[in-house]
Design an enzyme around this catalytic site. Structure first.
Site, PDB file in Angstrom:
ATOM      1  N   PHE A  41     -23.840 -25.991  16.919  1.00 51.55           N
ATOM      2  CA  PHE A  41     -25.083 -26.332  17.599  1.00 51.55           C
ATOM      3  C   PHE A  41     -25.953 -27.206  16.701  1.00 51.55           C
ATOM      4  CE2 PHE A  41     -23.791 -22.308  19.441  1.00 51.55           C
ATOM      5  CZ  PHE A  41     -24.067 -22.449  20.795  1.00 51.55           C
ATOM      6  N   ASP A  42     -26.554 -28.221  17.295  1.00 51.43           N
ATOM      7  CA  ASP A  42     -27.696 -28.862  16.659  1.00 51.43           C
ATOM      8  C   ASP A  42     -28.873 -27.897  16.761  1.00 51.43           C
ATOM      9  OD1 ASP A  42     -29.480 -30.928  15.693  1.00 51.43           O
ATOM     10  OD2 ASP A  42     -30.130 -31.130  17.772  1.00 51.43           O
ATOM     11  N   LYS A  43     -29.852 -28.041  15.879  1.00 54.77           N
ATOM     12  CA  LYS A  43     -31.013 -27.140  15.932  1.00 54.77           C
ATOM     13  C   LYS A  43     -32.091 -27.655  16.876  1.00 54.77           C
ATOM     14  CE  LYS A  43     -34.324 -27.128  12.872  1.00 54.77           C
ATOM     15  NZ  LYS A  43     -35.555 -27.230  13.703  1.00 54.77           N
TER      16      LYS A  43
END
Length: 692
Positions: free
Chosen positions: A345-347
């Site tokens: 996941f990107d944040k």
């Protein structure tokens, strides 16, 4: 004479347009699917008429005519498809069915041949209907877009076709109306139902500066929207285009079966010829019995159910996902979603909401004594005096209103977050004057409150040149807030060259409420590792990782570093892993392209996401990720069920035809019945719902 004939000419002339209009309606009603269904009905009636008249004392020509009609209506589409395949030097199941029906006539079983064509054409109609249903869910979106819009031009409001609108035009959207084109709200505030586009069940608030999308429904207030995309480029039009492209992209299993069909069909024809020739030539078997058995084997060995088993399931799953706002850009990506080992996941904008939000407002009392006790969190400082909750809340609101008054003059993202929070709480924001901005440090202004106060807001460096009261306690709060991954600003009153710290306001990109439960659900689905990749600093990354429950995180990453991490996860020790990257589709585009499966969040209006990702989530709902994985796995299970069932039926019927003199009618029913069953089994995916 002329006068007497004139009415007749007028009446005749009036009848011609009526007749043409009626014929046009008839032609419009006969869609390809309805035409095939009509031919199926004709085939059935003619077949039954042929059976009845053949058992009656009538001229043999009568049942022959009925059977001829049944063969023509039942075999015309299969013959066309078979001839088209021969032009490309291919042999498919359509040709096999036509040959089998003609073979039934040769062996004196015209009814069995007619029944074969009836059931085969009926199964084709059911297949077309099934696949049509998967497309209708998408095509219905086009009907959601209005054909006209109220446009403001040159001080006038006019109703115009949306095709004539240009980028920059301003359109009015009243309550209850659908948004005609994508655009930005320039005036007004309302809530919109975006379920038709993004799958979101709750209305979404829209105000000045927010994007709105074609086909969504304005629920409450009136909006003035500036057009940003033409009709052909709107989000809903591009969604439909991509779904149609996705339906034309075949899954690996489907591509294999297409190749297998060619080889298998040739093998069935050769085997049929051998069954016709070898027994009479070498074993003195009766030619009629050998021909009957060969025709039966040709019928039951045709791979109709085998070939349709995969596309029926794949297209149904794609349609199911699209209705929920999940766009699979092809069957291959649908299959791969069910094989994931790792989800990265990107944040920002993915695990978090993607914009700063005020999380804490803390008062620093001017006369509070210092102490050395450590707090578990910044929100619960044991050194602060214990005051009633309603008084503390009132003090926090006053502090927030003072800060919002100053920050209303700034365009910094943190300033906007403070102002929006104050408005959300319904606070009365006082007027501010004499605004001064010190770049990189802070701002101050004169606020019309209690006779006038000079309020300064900034980081600790801003107050380095002032004698400051309350800085020690404020910095204790700041450090604790930083450990929680939050950015803090100090709010102070400036009086006669001194600064008195009034409080601390913490701002953060907050974690999505569903993030923790989604990570847990992914583990339940068998995902081995969940990873967070972010360009933010390690302190913020650690705080978000703890809140979301991801297995590991990597901070301070540039876009190229994210690509390197994806490759490391994918090609890690041991056998390669299937890795999905989930991002917002902008700076994450390289990582989305490098992953085994790229999943883009919030694609409505994000061009990069639509182009780069393999799967697009049209809303910002993280819960659609485990849903997509569960849907993919259910599709794989149904495909395996269909393939196993189709192969088992073929083997069973071939053995029965070779060893037990299987009657041709029974073989026809068994073969075509299995085709109908796999289609209906695939259609179950249209009703799939994830079970937690």
């Amino acid at each position: 004479m002329a006068a007497s004939t004139q009415p007749k000419l007028t009446t005749a002339g009036a009848r011609l347009p009526v007749a043409l209009s009626l014929w046009a309606r008839v032609r419009a009603w006969f869609t390809p699917l309805r035409l095939e269904a009509t031919c199926v009905a004709i085939t059935f009636v003619a077949m039954m008429a042929g059976l009845l008249t053949s058992n009656m004392d009538v001229n043999p020509t009568v049942p022959a005519i009925f059977y001829l009609v049944a063969y023509v209506s039942g075999g015309i589409f299969g013959a066309q498809a078979g001839i088209e395949s021969l032009r490309h030097f291919q042999i498919d199941v359509d040709l096999l069915m036509v040959l089998a029906a003609l073979g039934a006539v040769v062996i004196g079983s015209p009814f069995e041949g007619a029944m074969l064509l009836f059931l085969f054409s009926l199964s084709n109609v059911l297949q077309a209907y099934a696949l049509g249903r998967t497309r209708s869910a998408i095509q219905a979106l086009m009907k959601l877009r209005p054909e006209q819009a109220l446009v403001k031009r040159d001080g006038e409001t006019m109703l115009m076709p949306i095709e004539q609108l240009a980028i920059g035009d301003r359109i009015l959207v009243r309550p209850g109306e659908r948004v005609p084109l994508d655009g930005i709200v320039v005036e007004g505030e309302s809530t919109l139902d975006q379920s038709s586009l993004t799958g979101e069940s709750m209305p979404v608030g829209k105000r000045v500066g927010d994007m709105v999308f074609a086909g969504t429904v304005n629920q409450s207030g009136s909006l003035e929207v500036q057009v940003t995309k033409l009709a052909r480029d709107s989000t809903i039009a591009r969604l439909i285009q991509m779904v149609e492209e996705a339906q034309s992209q075949k899954a690996p299993t489907e591509r294999f079966l297409d190749k297998f069909e060619q080889v298998y069909a040739v093998g069935v024809i050769l085997f049929t010829l051998l069954l016709m020739i070898v027994p009479p030539a070498f074993f003195n078997a009766p030619f009629e019995a050998s021909l009957y058995r060969a025709i039966t084997v040709m019928v039951v060995a045709s791979p109709c159910a085998l070939i349709i088993s995969t596309p029926a399931a794949i297209l149904s799953a794609i349609a199911n996902g699209a209705r929920r706002g999940i766009l699979f850009k092809g069957g291959a990506h649908l299959e791969r979603a069910g094989q994931l080992d790792i989800v990265a996941f990107d944040k920002t904008g993915t695990l978090t909401v993607g914009k700063p939000t005020v999380t804490d407002v803390m008062i620093i009392p001017l006369n509070a004594p210092d102490c050395d006790e450590q707090a578990d969190s910044a929100a619960d400082d044991p050194c602060l005096p214990d005051v009633p909750e309603h008084i503390r809340r009132e003090q926090e609101n006053i502090l927030l209103a003072l800060a919002a008054a100053v920050e209303s003059k700034s365009e910094h993202p943190l300033a906007l977050a403070i102002v929006q929070t104050a408005k959300h709480r319904g606070l009365n924001i006082p007027e501010a004057t004499d605004f001064v901005n010190t770049t990189g440090k802070g701002v101050q202004a004169r606020v019309a409150f209690m006779g006038g106060l000079t309020i300064a807001i900034g980081n600790p460096r801003y107050f380095a040149d002032y004698p400051v009261a309350g800085m020690t306690r404020a910095m204790r709060q700041v450090v604790q807030l930083q450990d929680e991954g939050k950015t803090s600003v100090l709010v102070a009153k400036i009086n006669e060259g001194r600064a008195n710290i009034l409080g601390v306001i913490a701002i953060a990109d907050v974690v999505r409420p569903s993030a923790l439960s989604v990570i847990q659900r992914l583990r339940e689905l068998g995902i081995k590792r969940t990873v967070m990749l972010t360009g933010d600093n390690e302190r913020v990354a650690r705080a978000v990782a703890q809140q979301t429950g991801v297995d590991e995180f990597y901070a301070d990453l540039l876009p190229a570093d994210k690509v390197a991490q994806i490759k490391r996860l994918r090609d890690g020790s041991g056998k390669p892993s299937t890795v999905a990257m989930v991002g917002d589709g902008v700076n994450d585009a390289p990582a989305l392209a490098s992953a085994s499966l790229g999943i883009a969040m919030g694609a409505a209006g994000t061009d990069v996401a639509l182009e780069t990702a393999d799967v697009v989530l049209m809303s910002d709902d993280l819960r659609n990720i485990p849903y997509a994985i569960a849907l993919s796995r259910q599709a794989r299970r149904i495909i395996i069920q269909n393939l196993a069932f189709a192969i088992a039926v073929i083997i069973l019927l071939v053995i029965a035809a070779l060893g037990f003199d299987l009657p041709l009618p029974t073989g026809v029913v068994g073969h075509e019945g299995s085709t109908v069953i796999v289609v209906l089994n695939g259609l179950r995916l249209l009703r799939f719902r994830e079970q937690s």
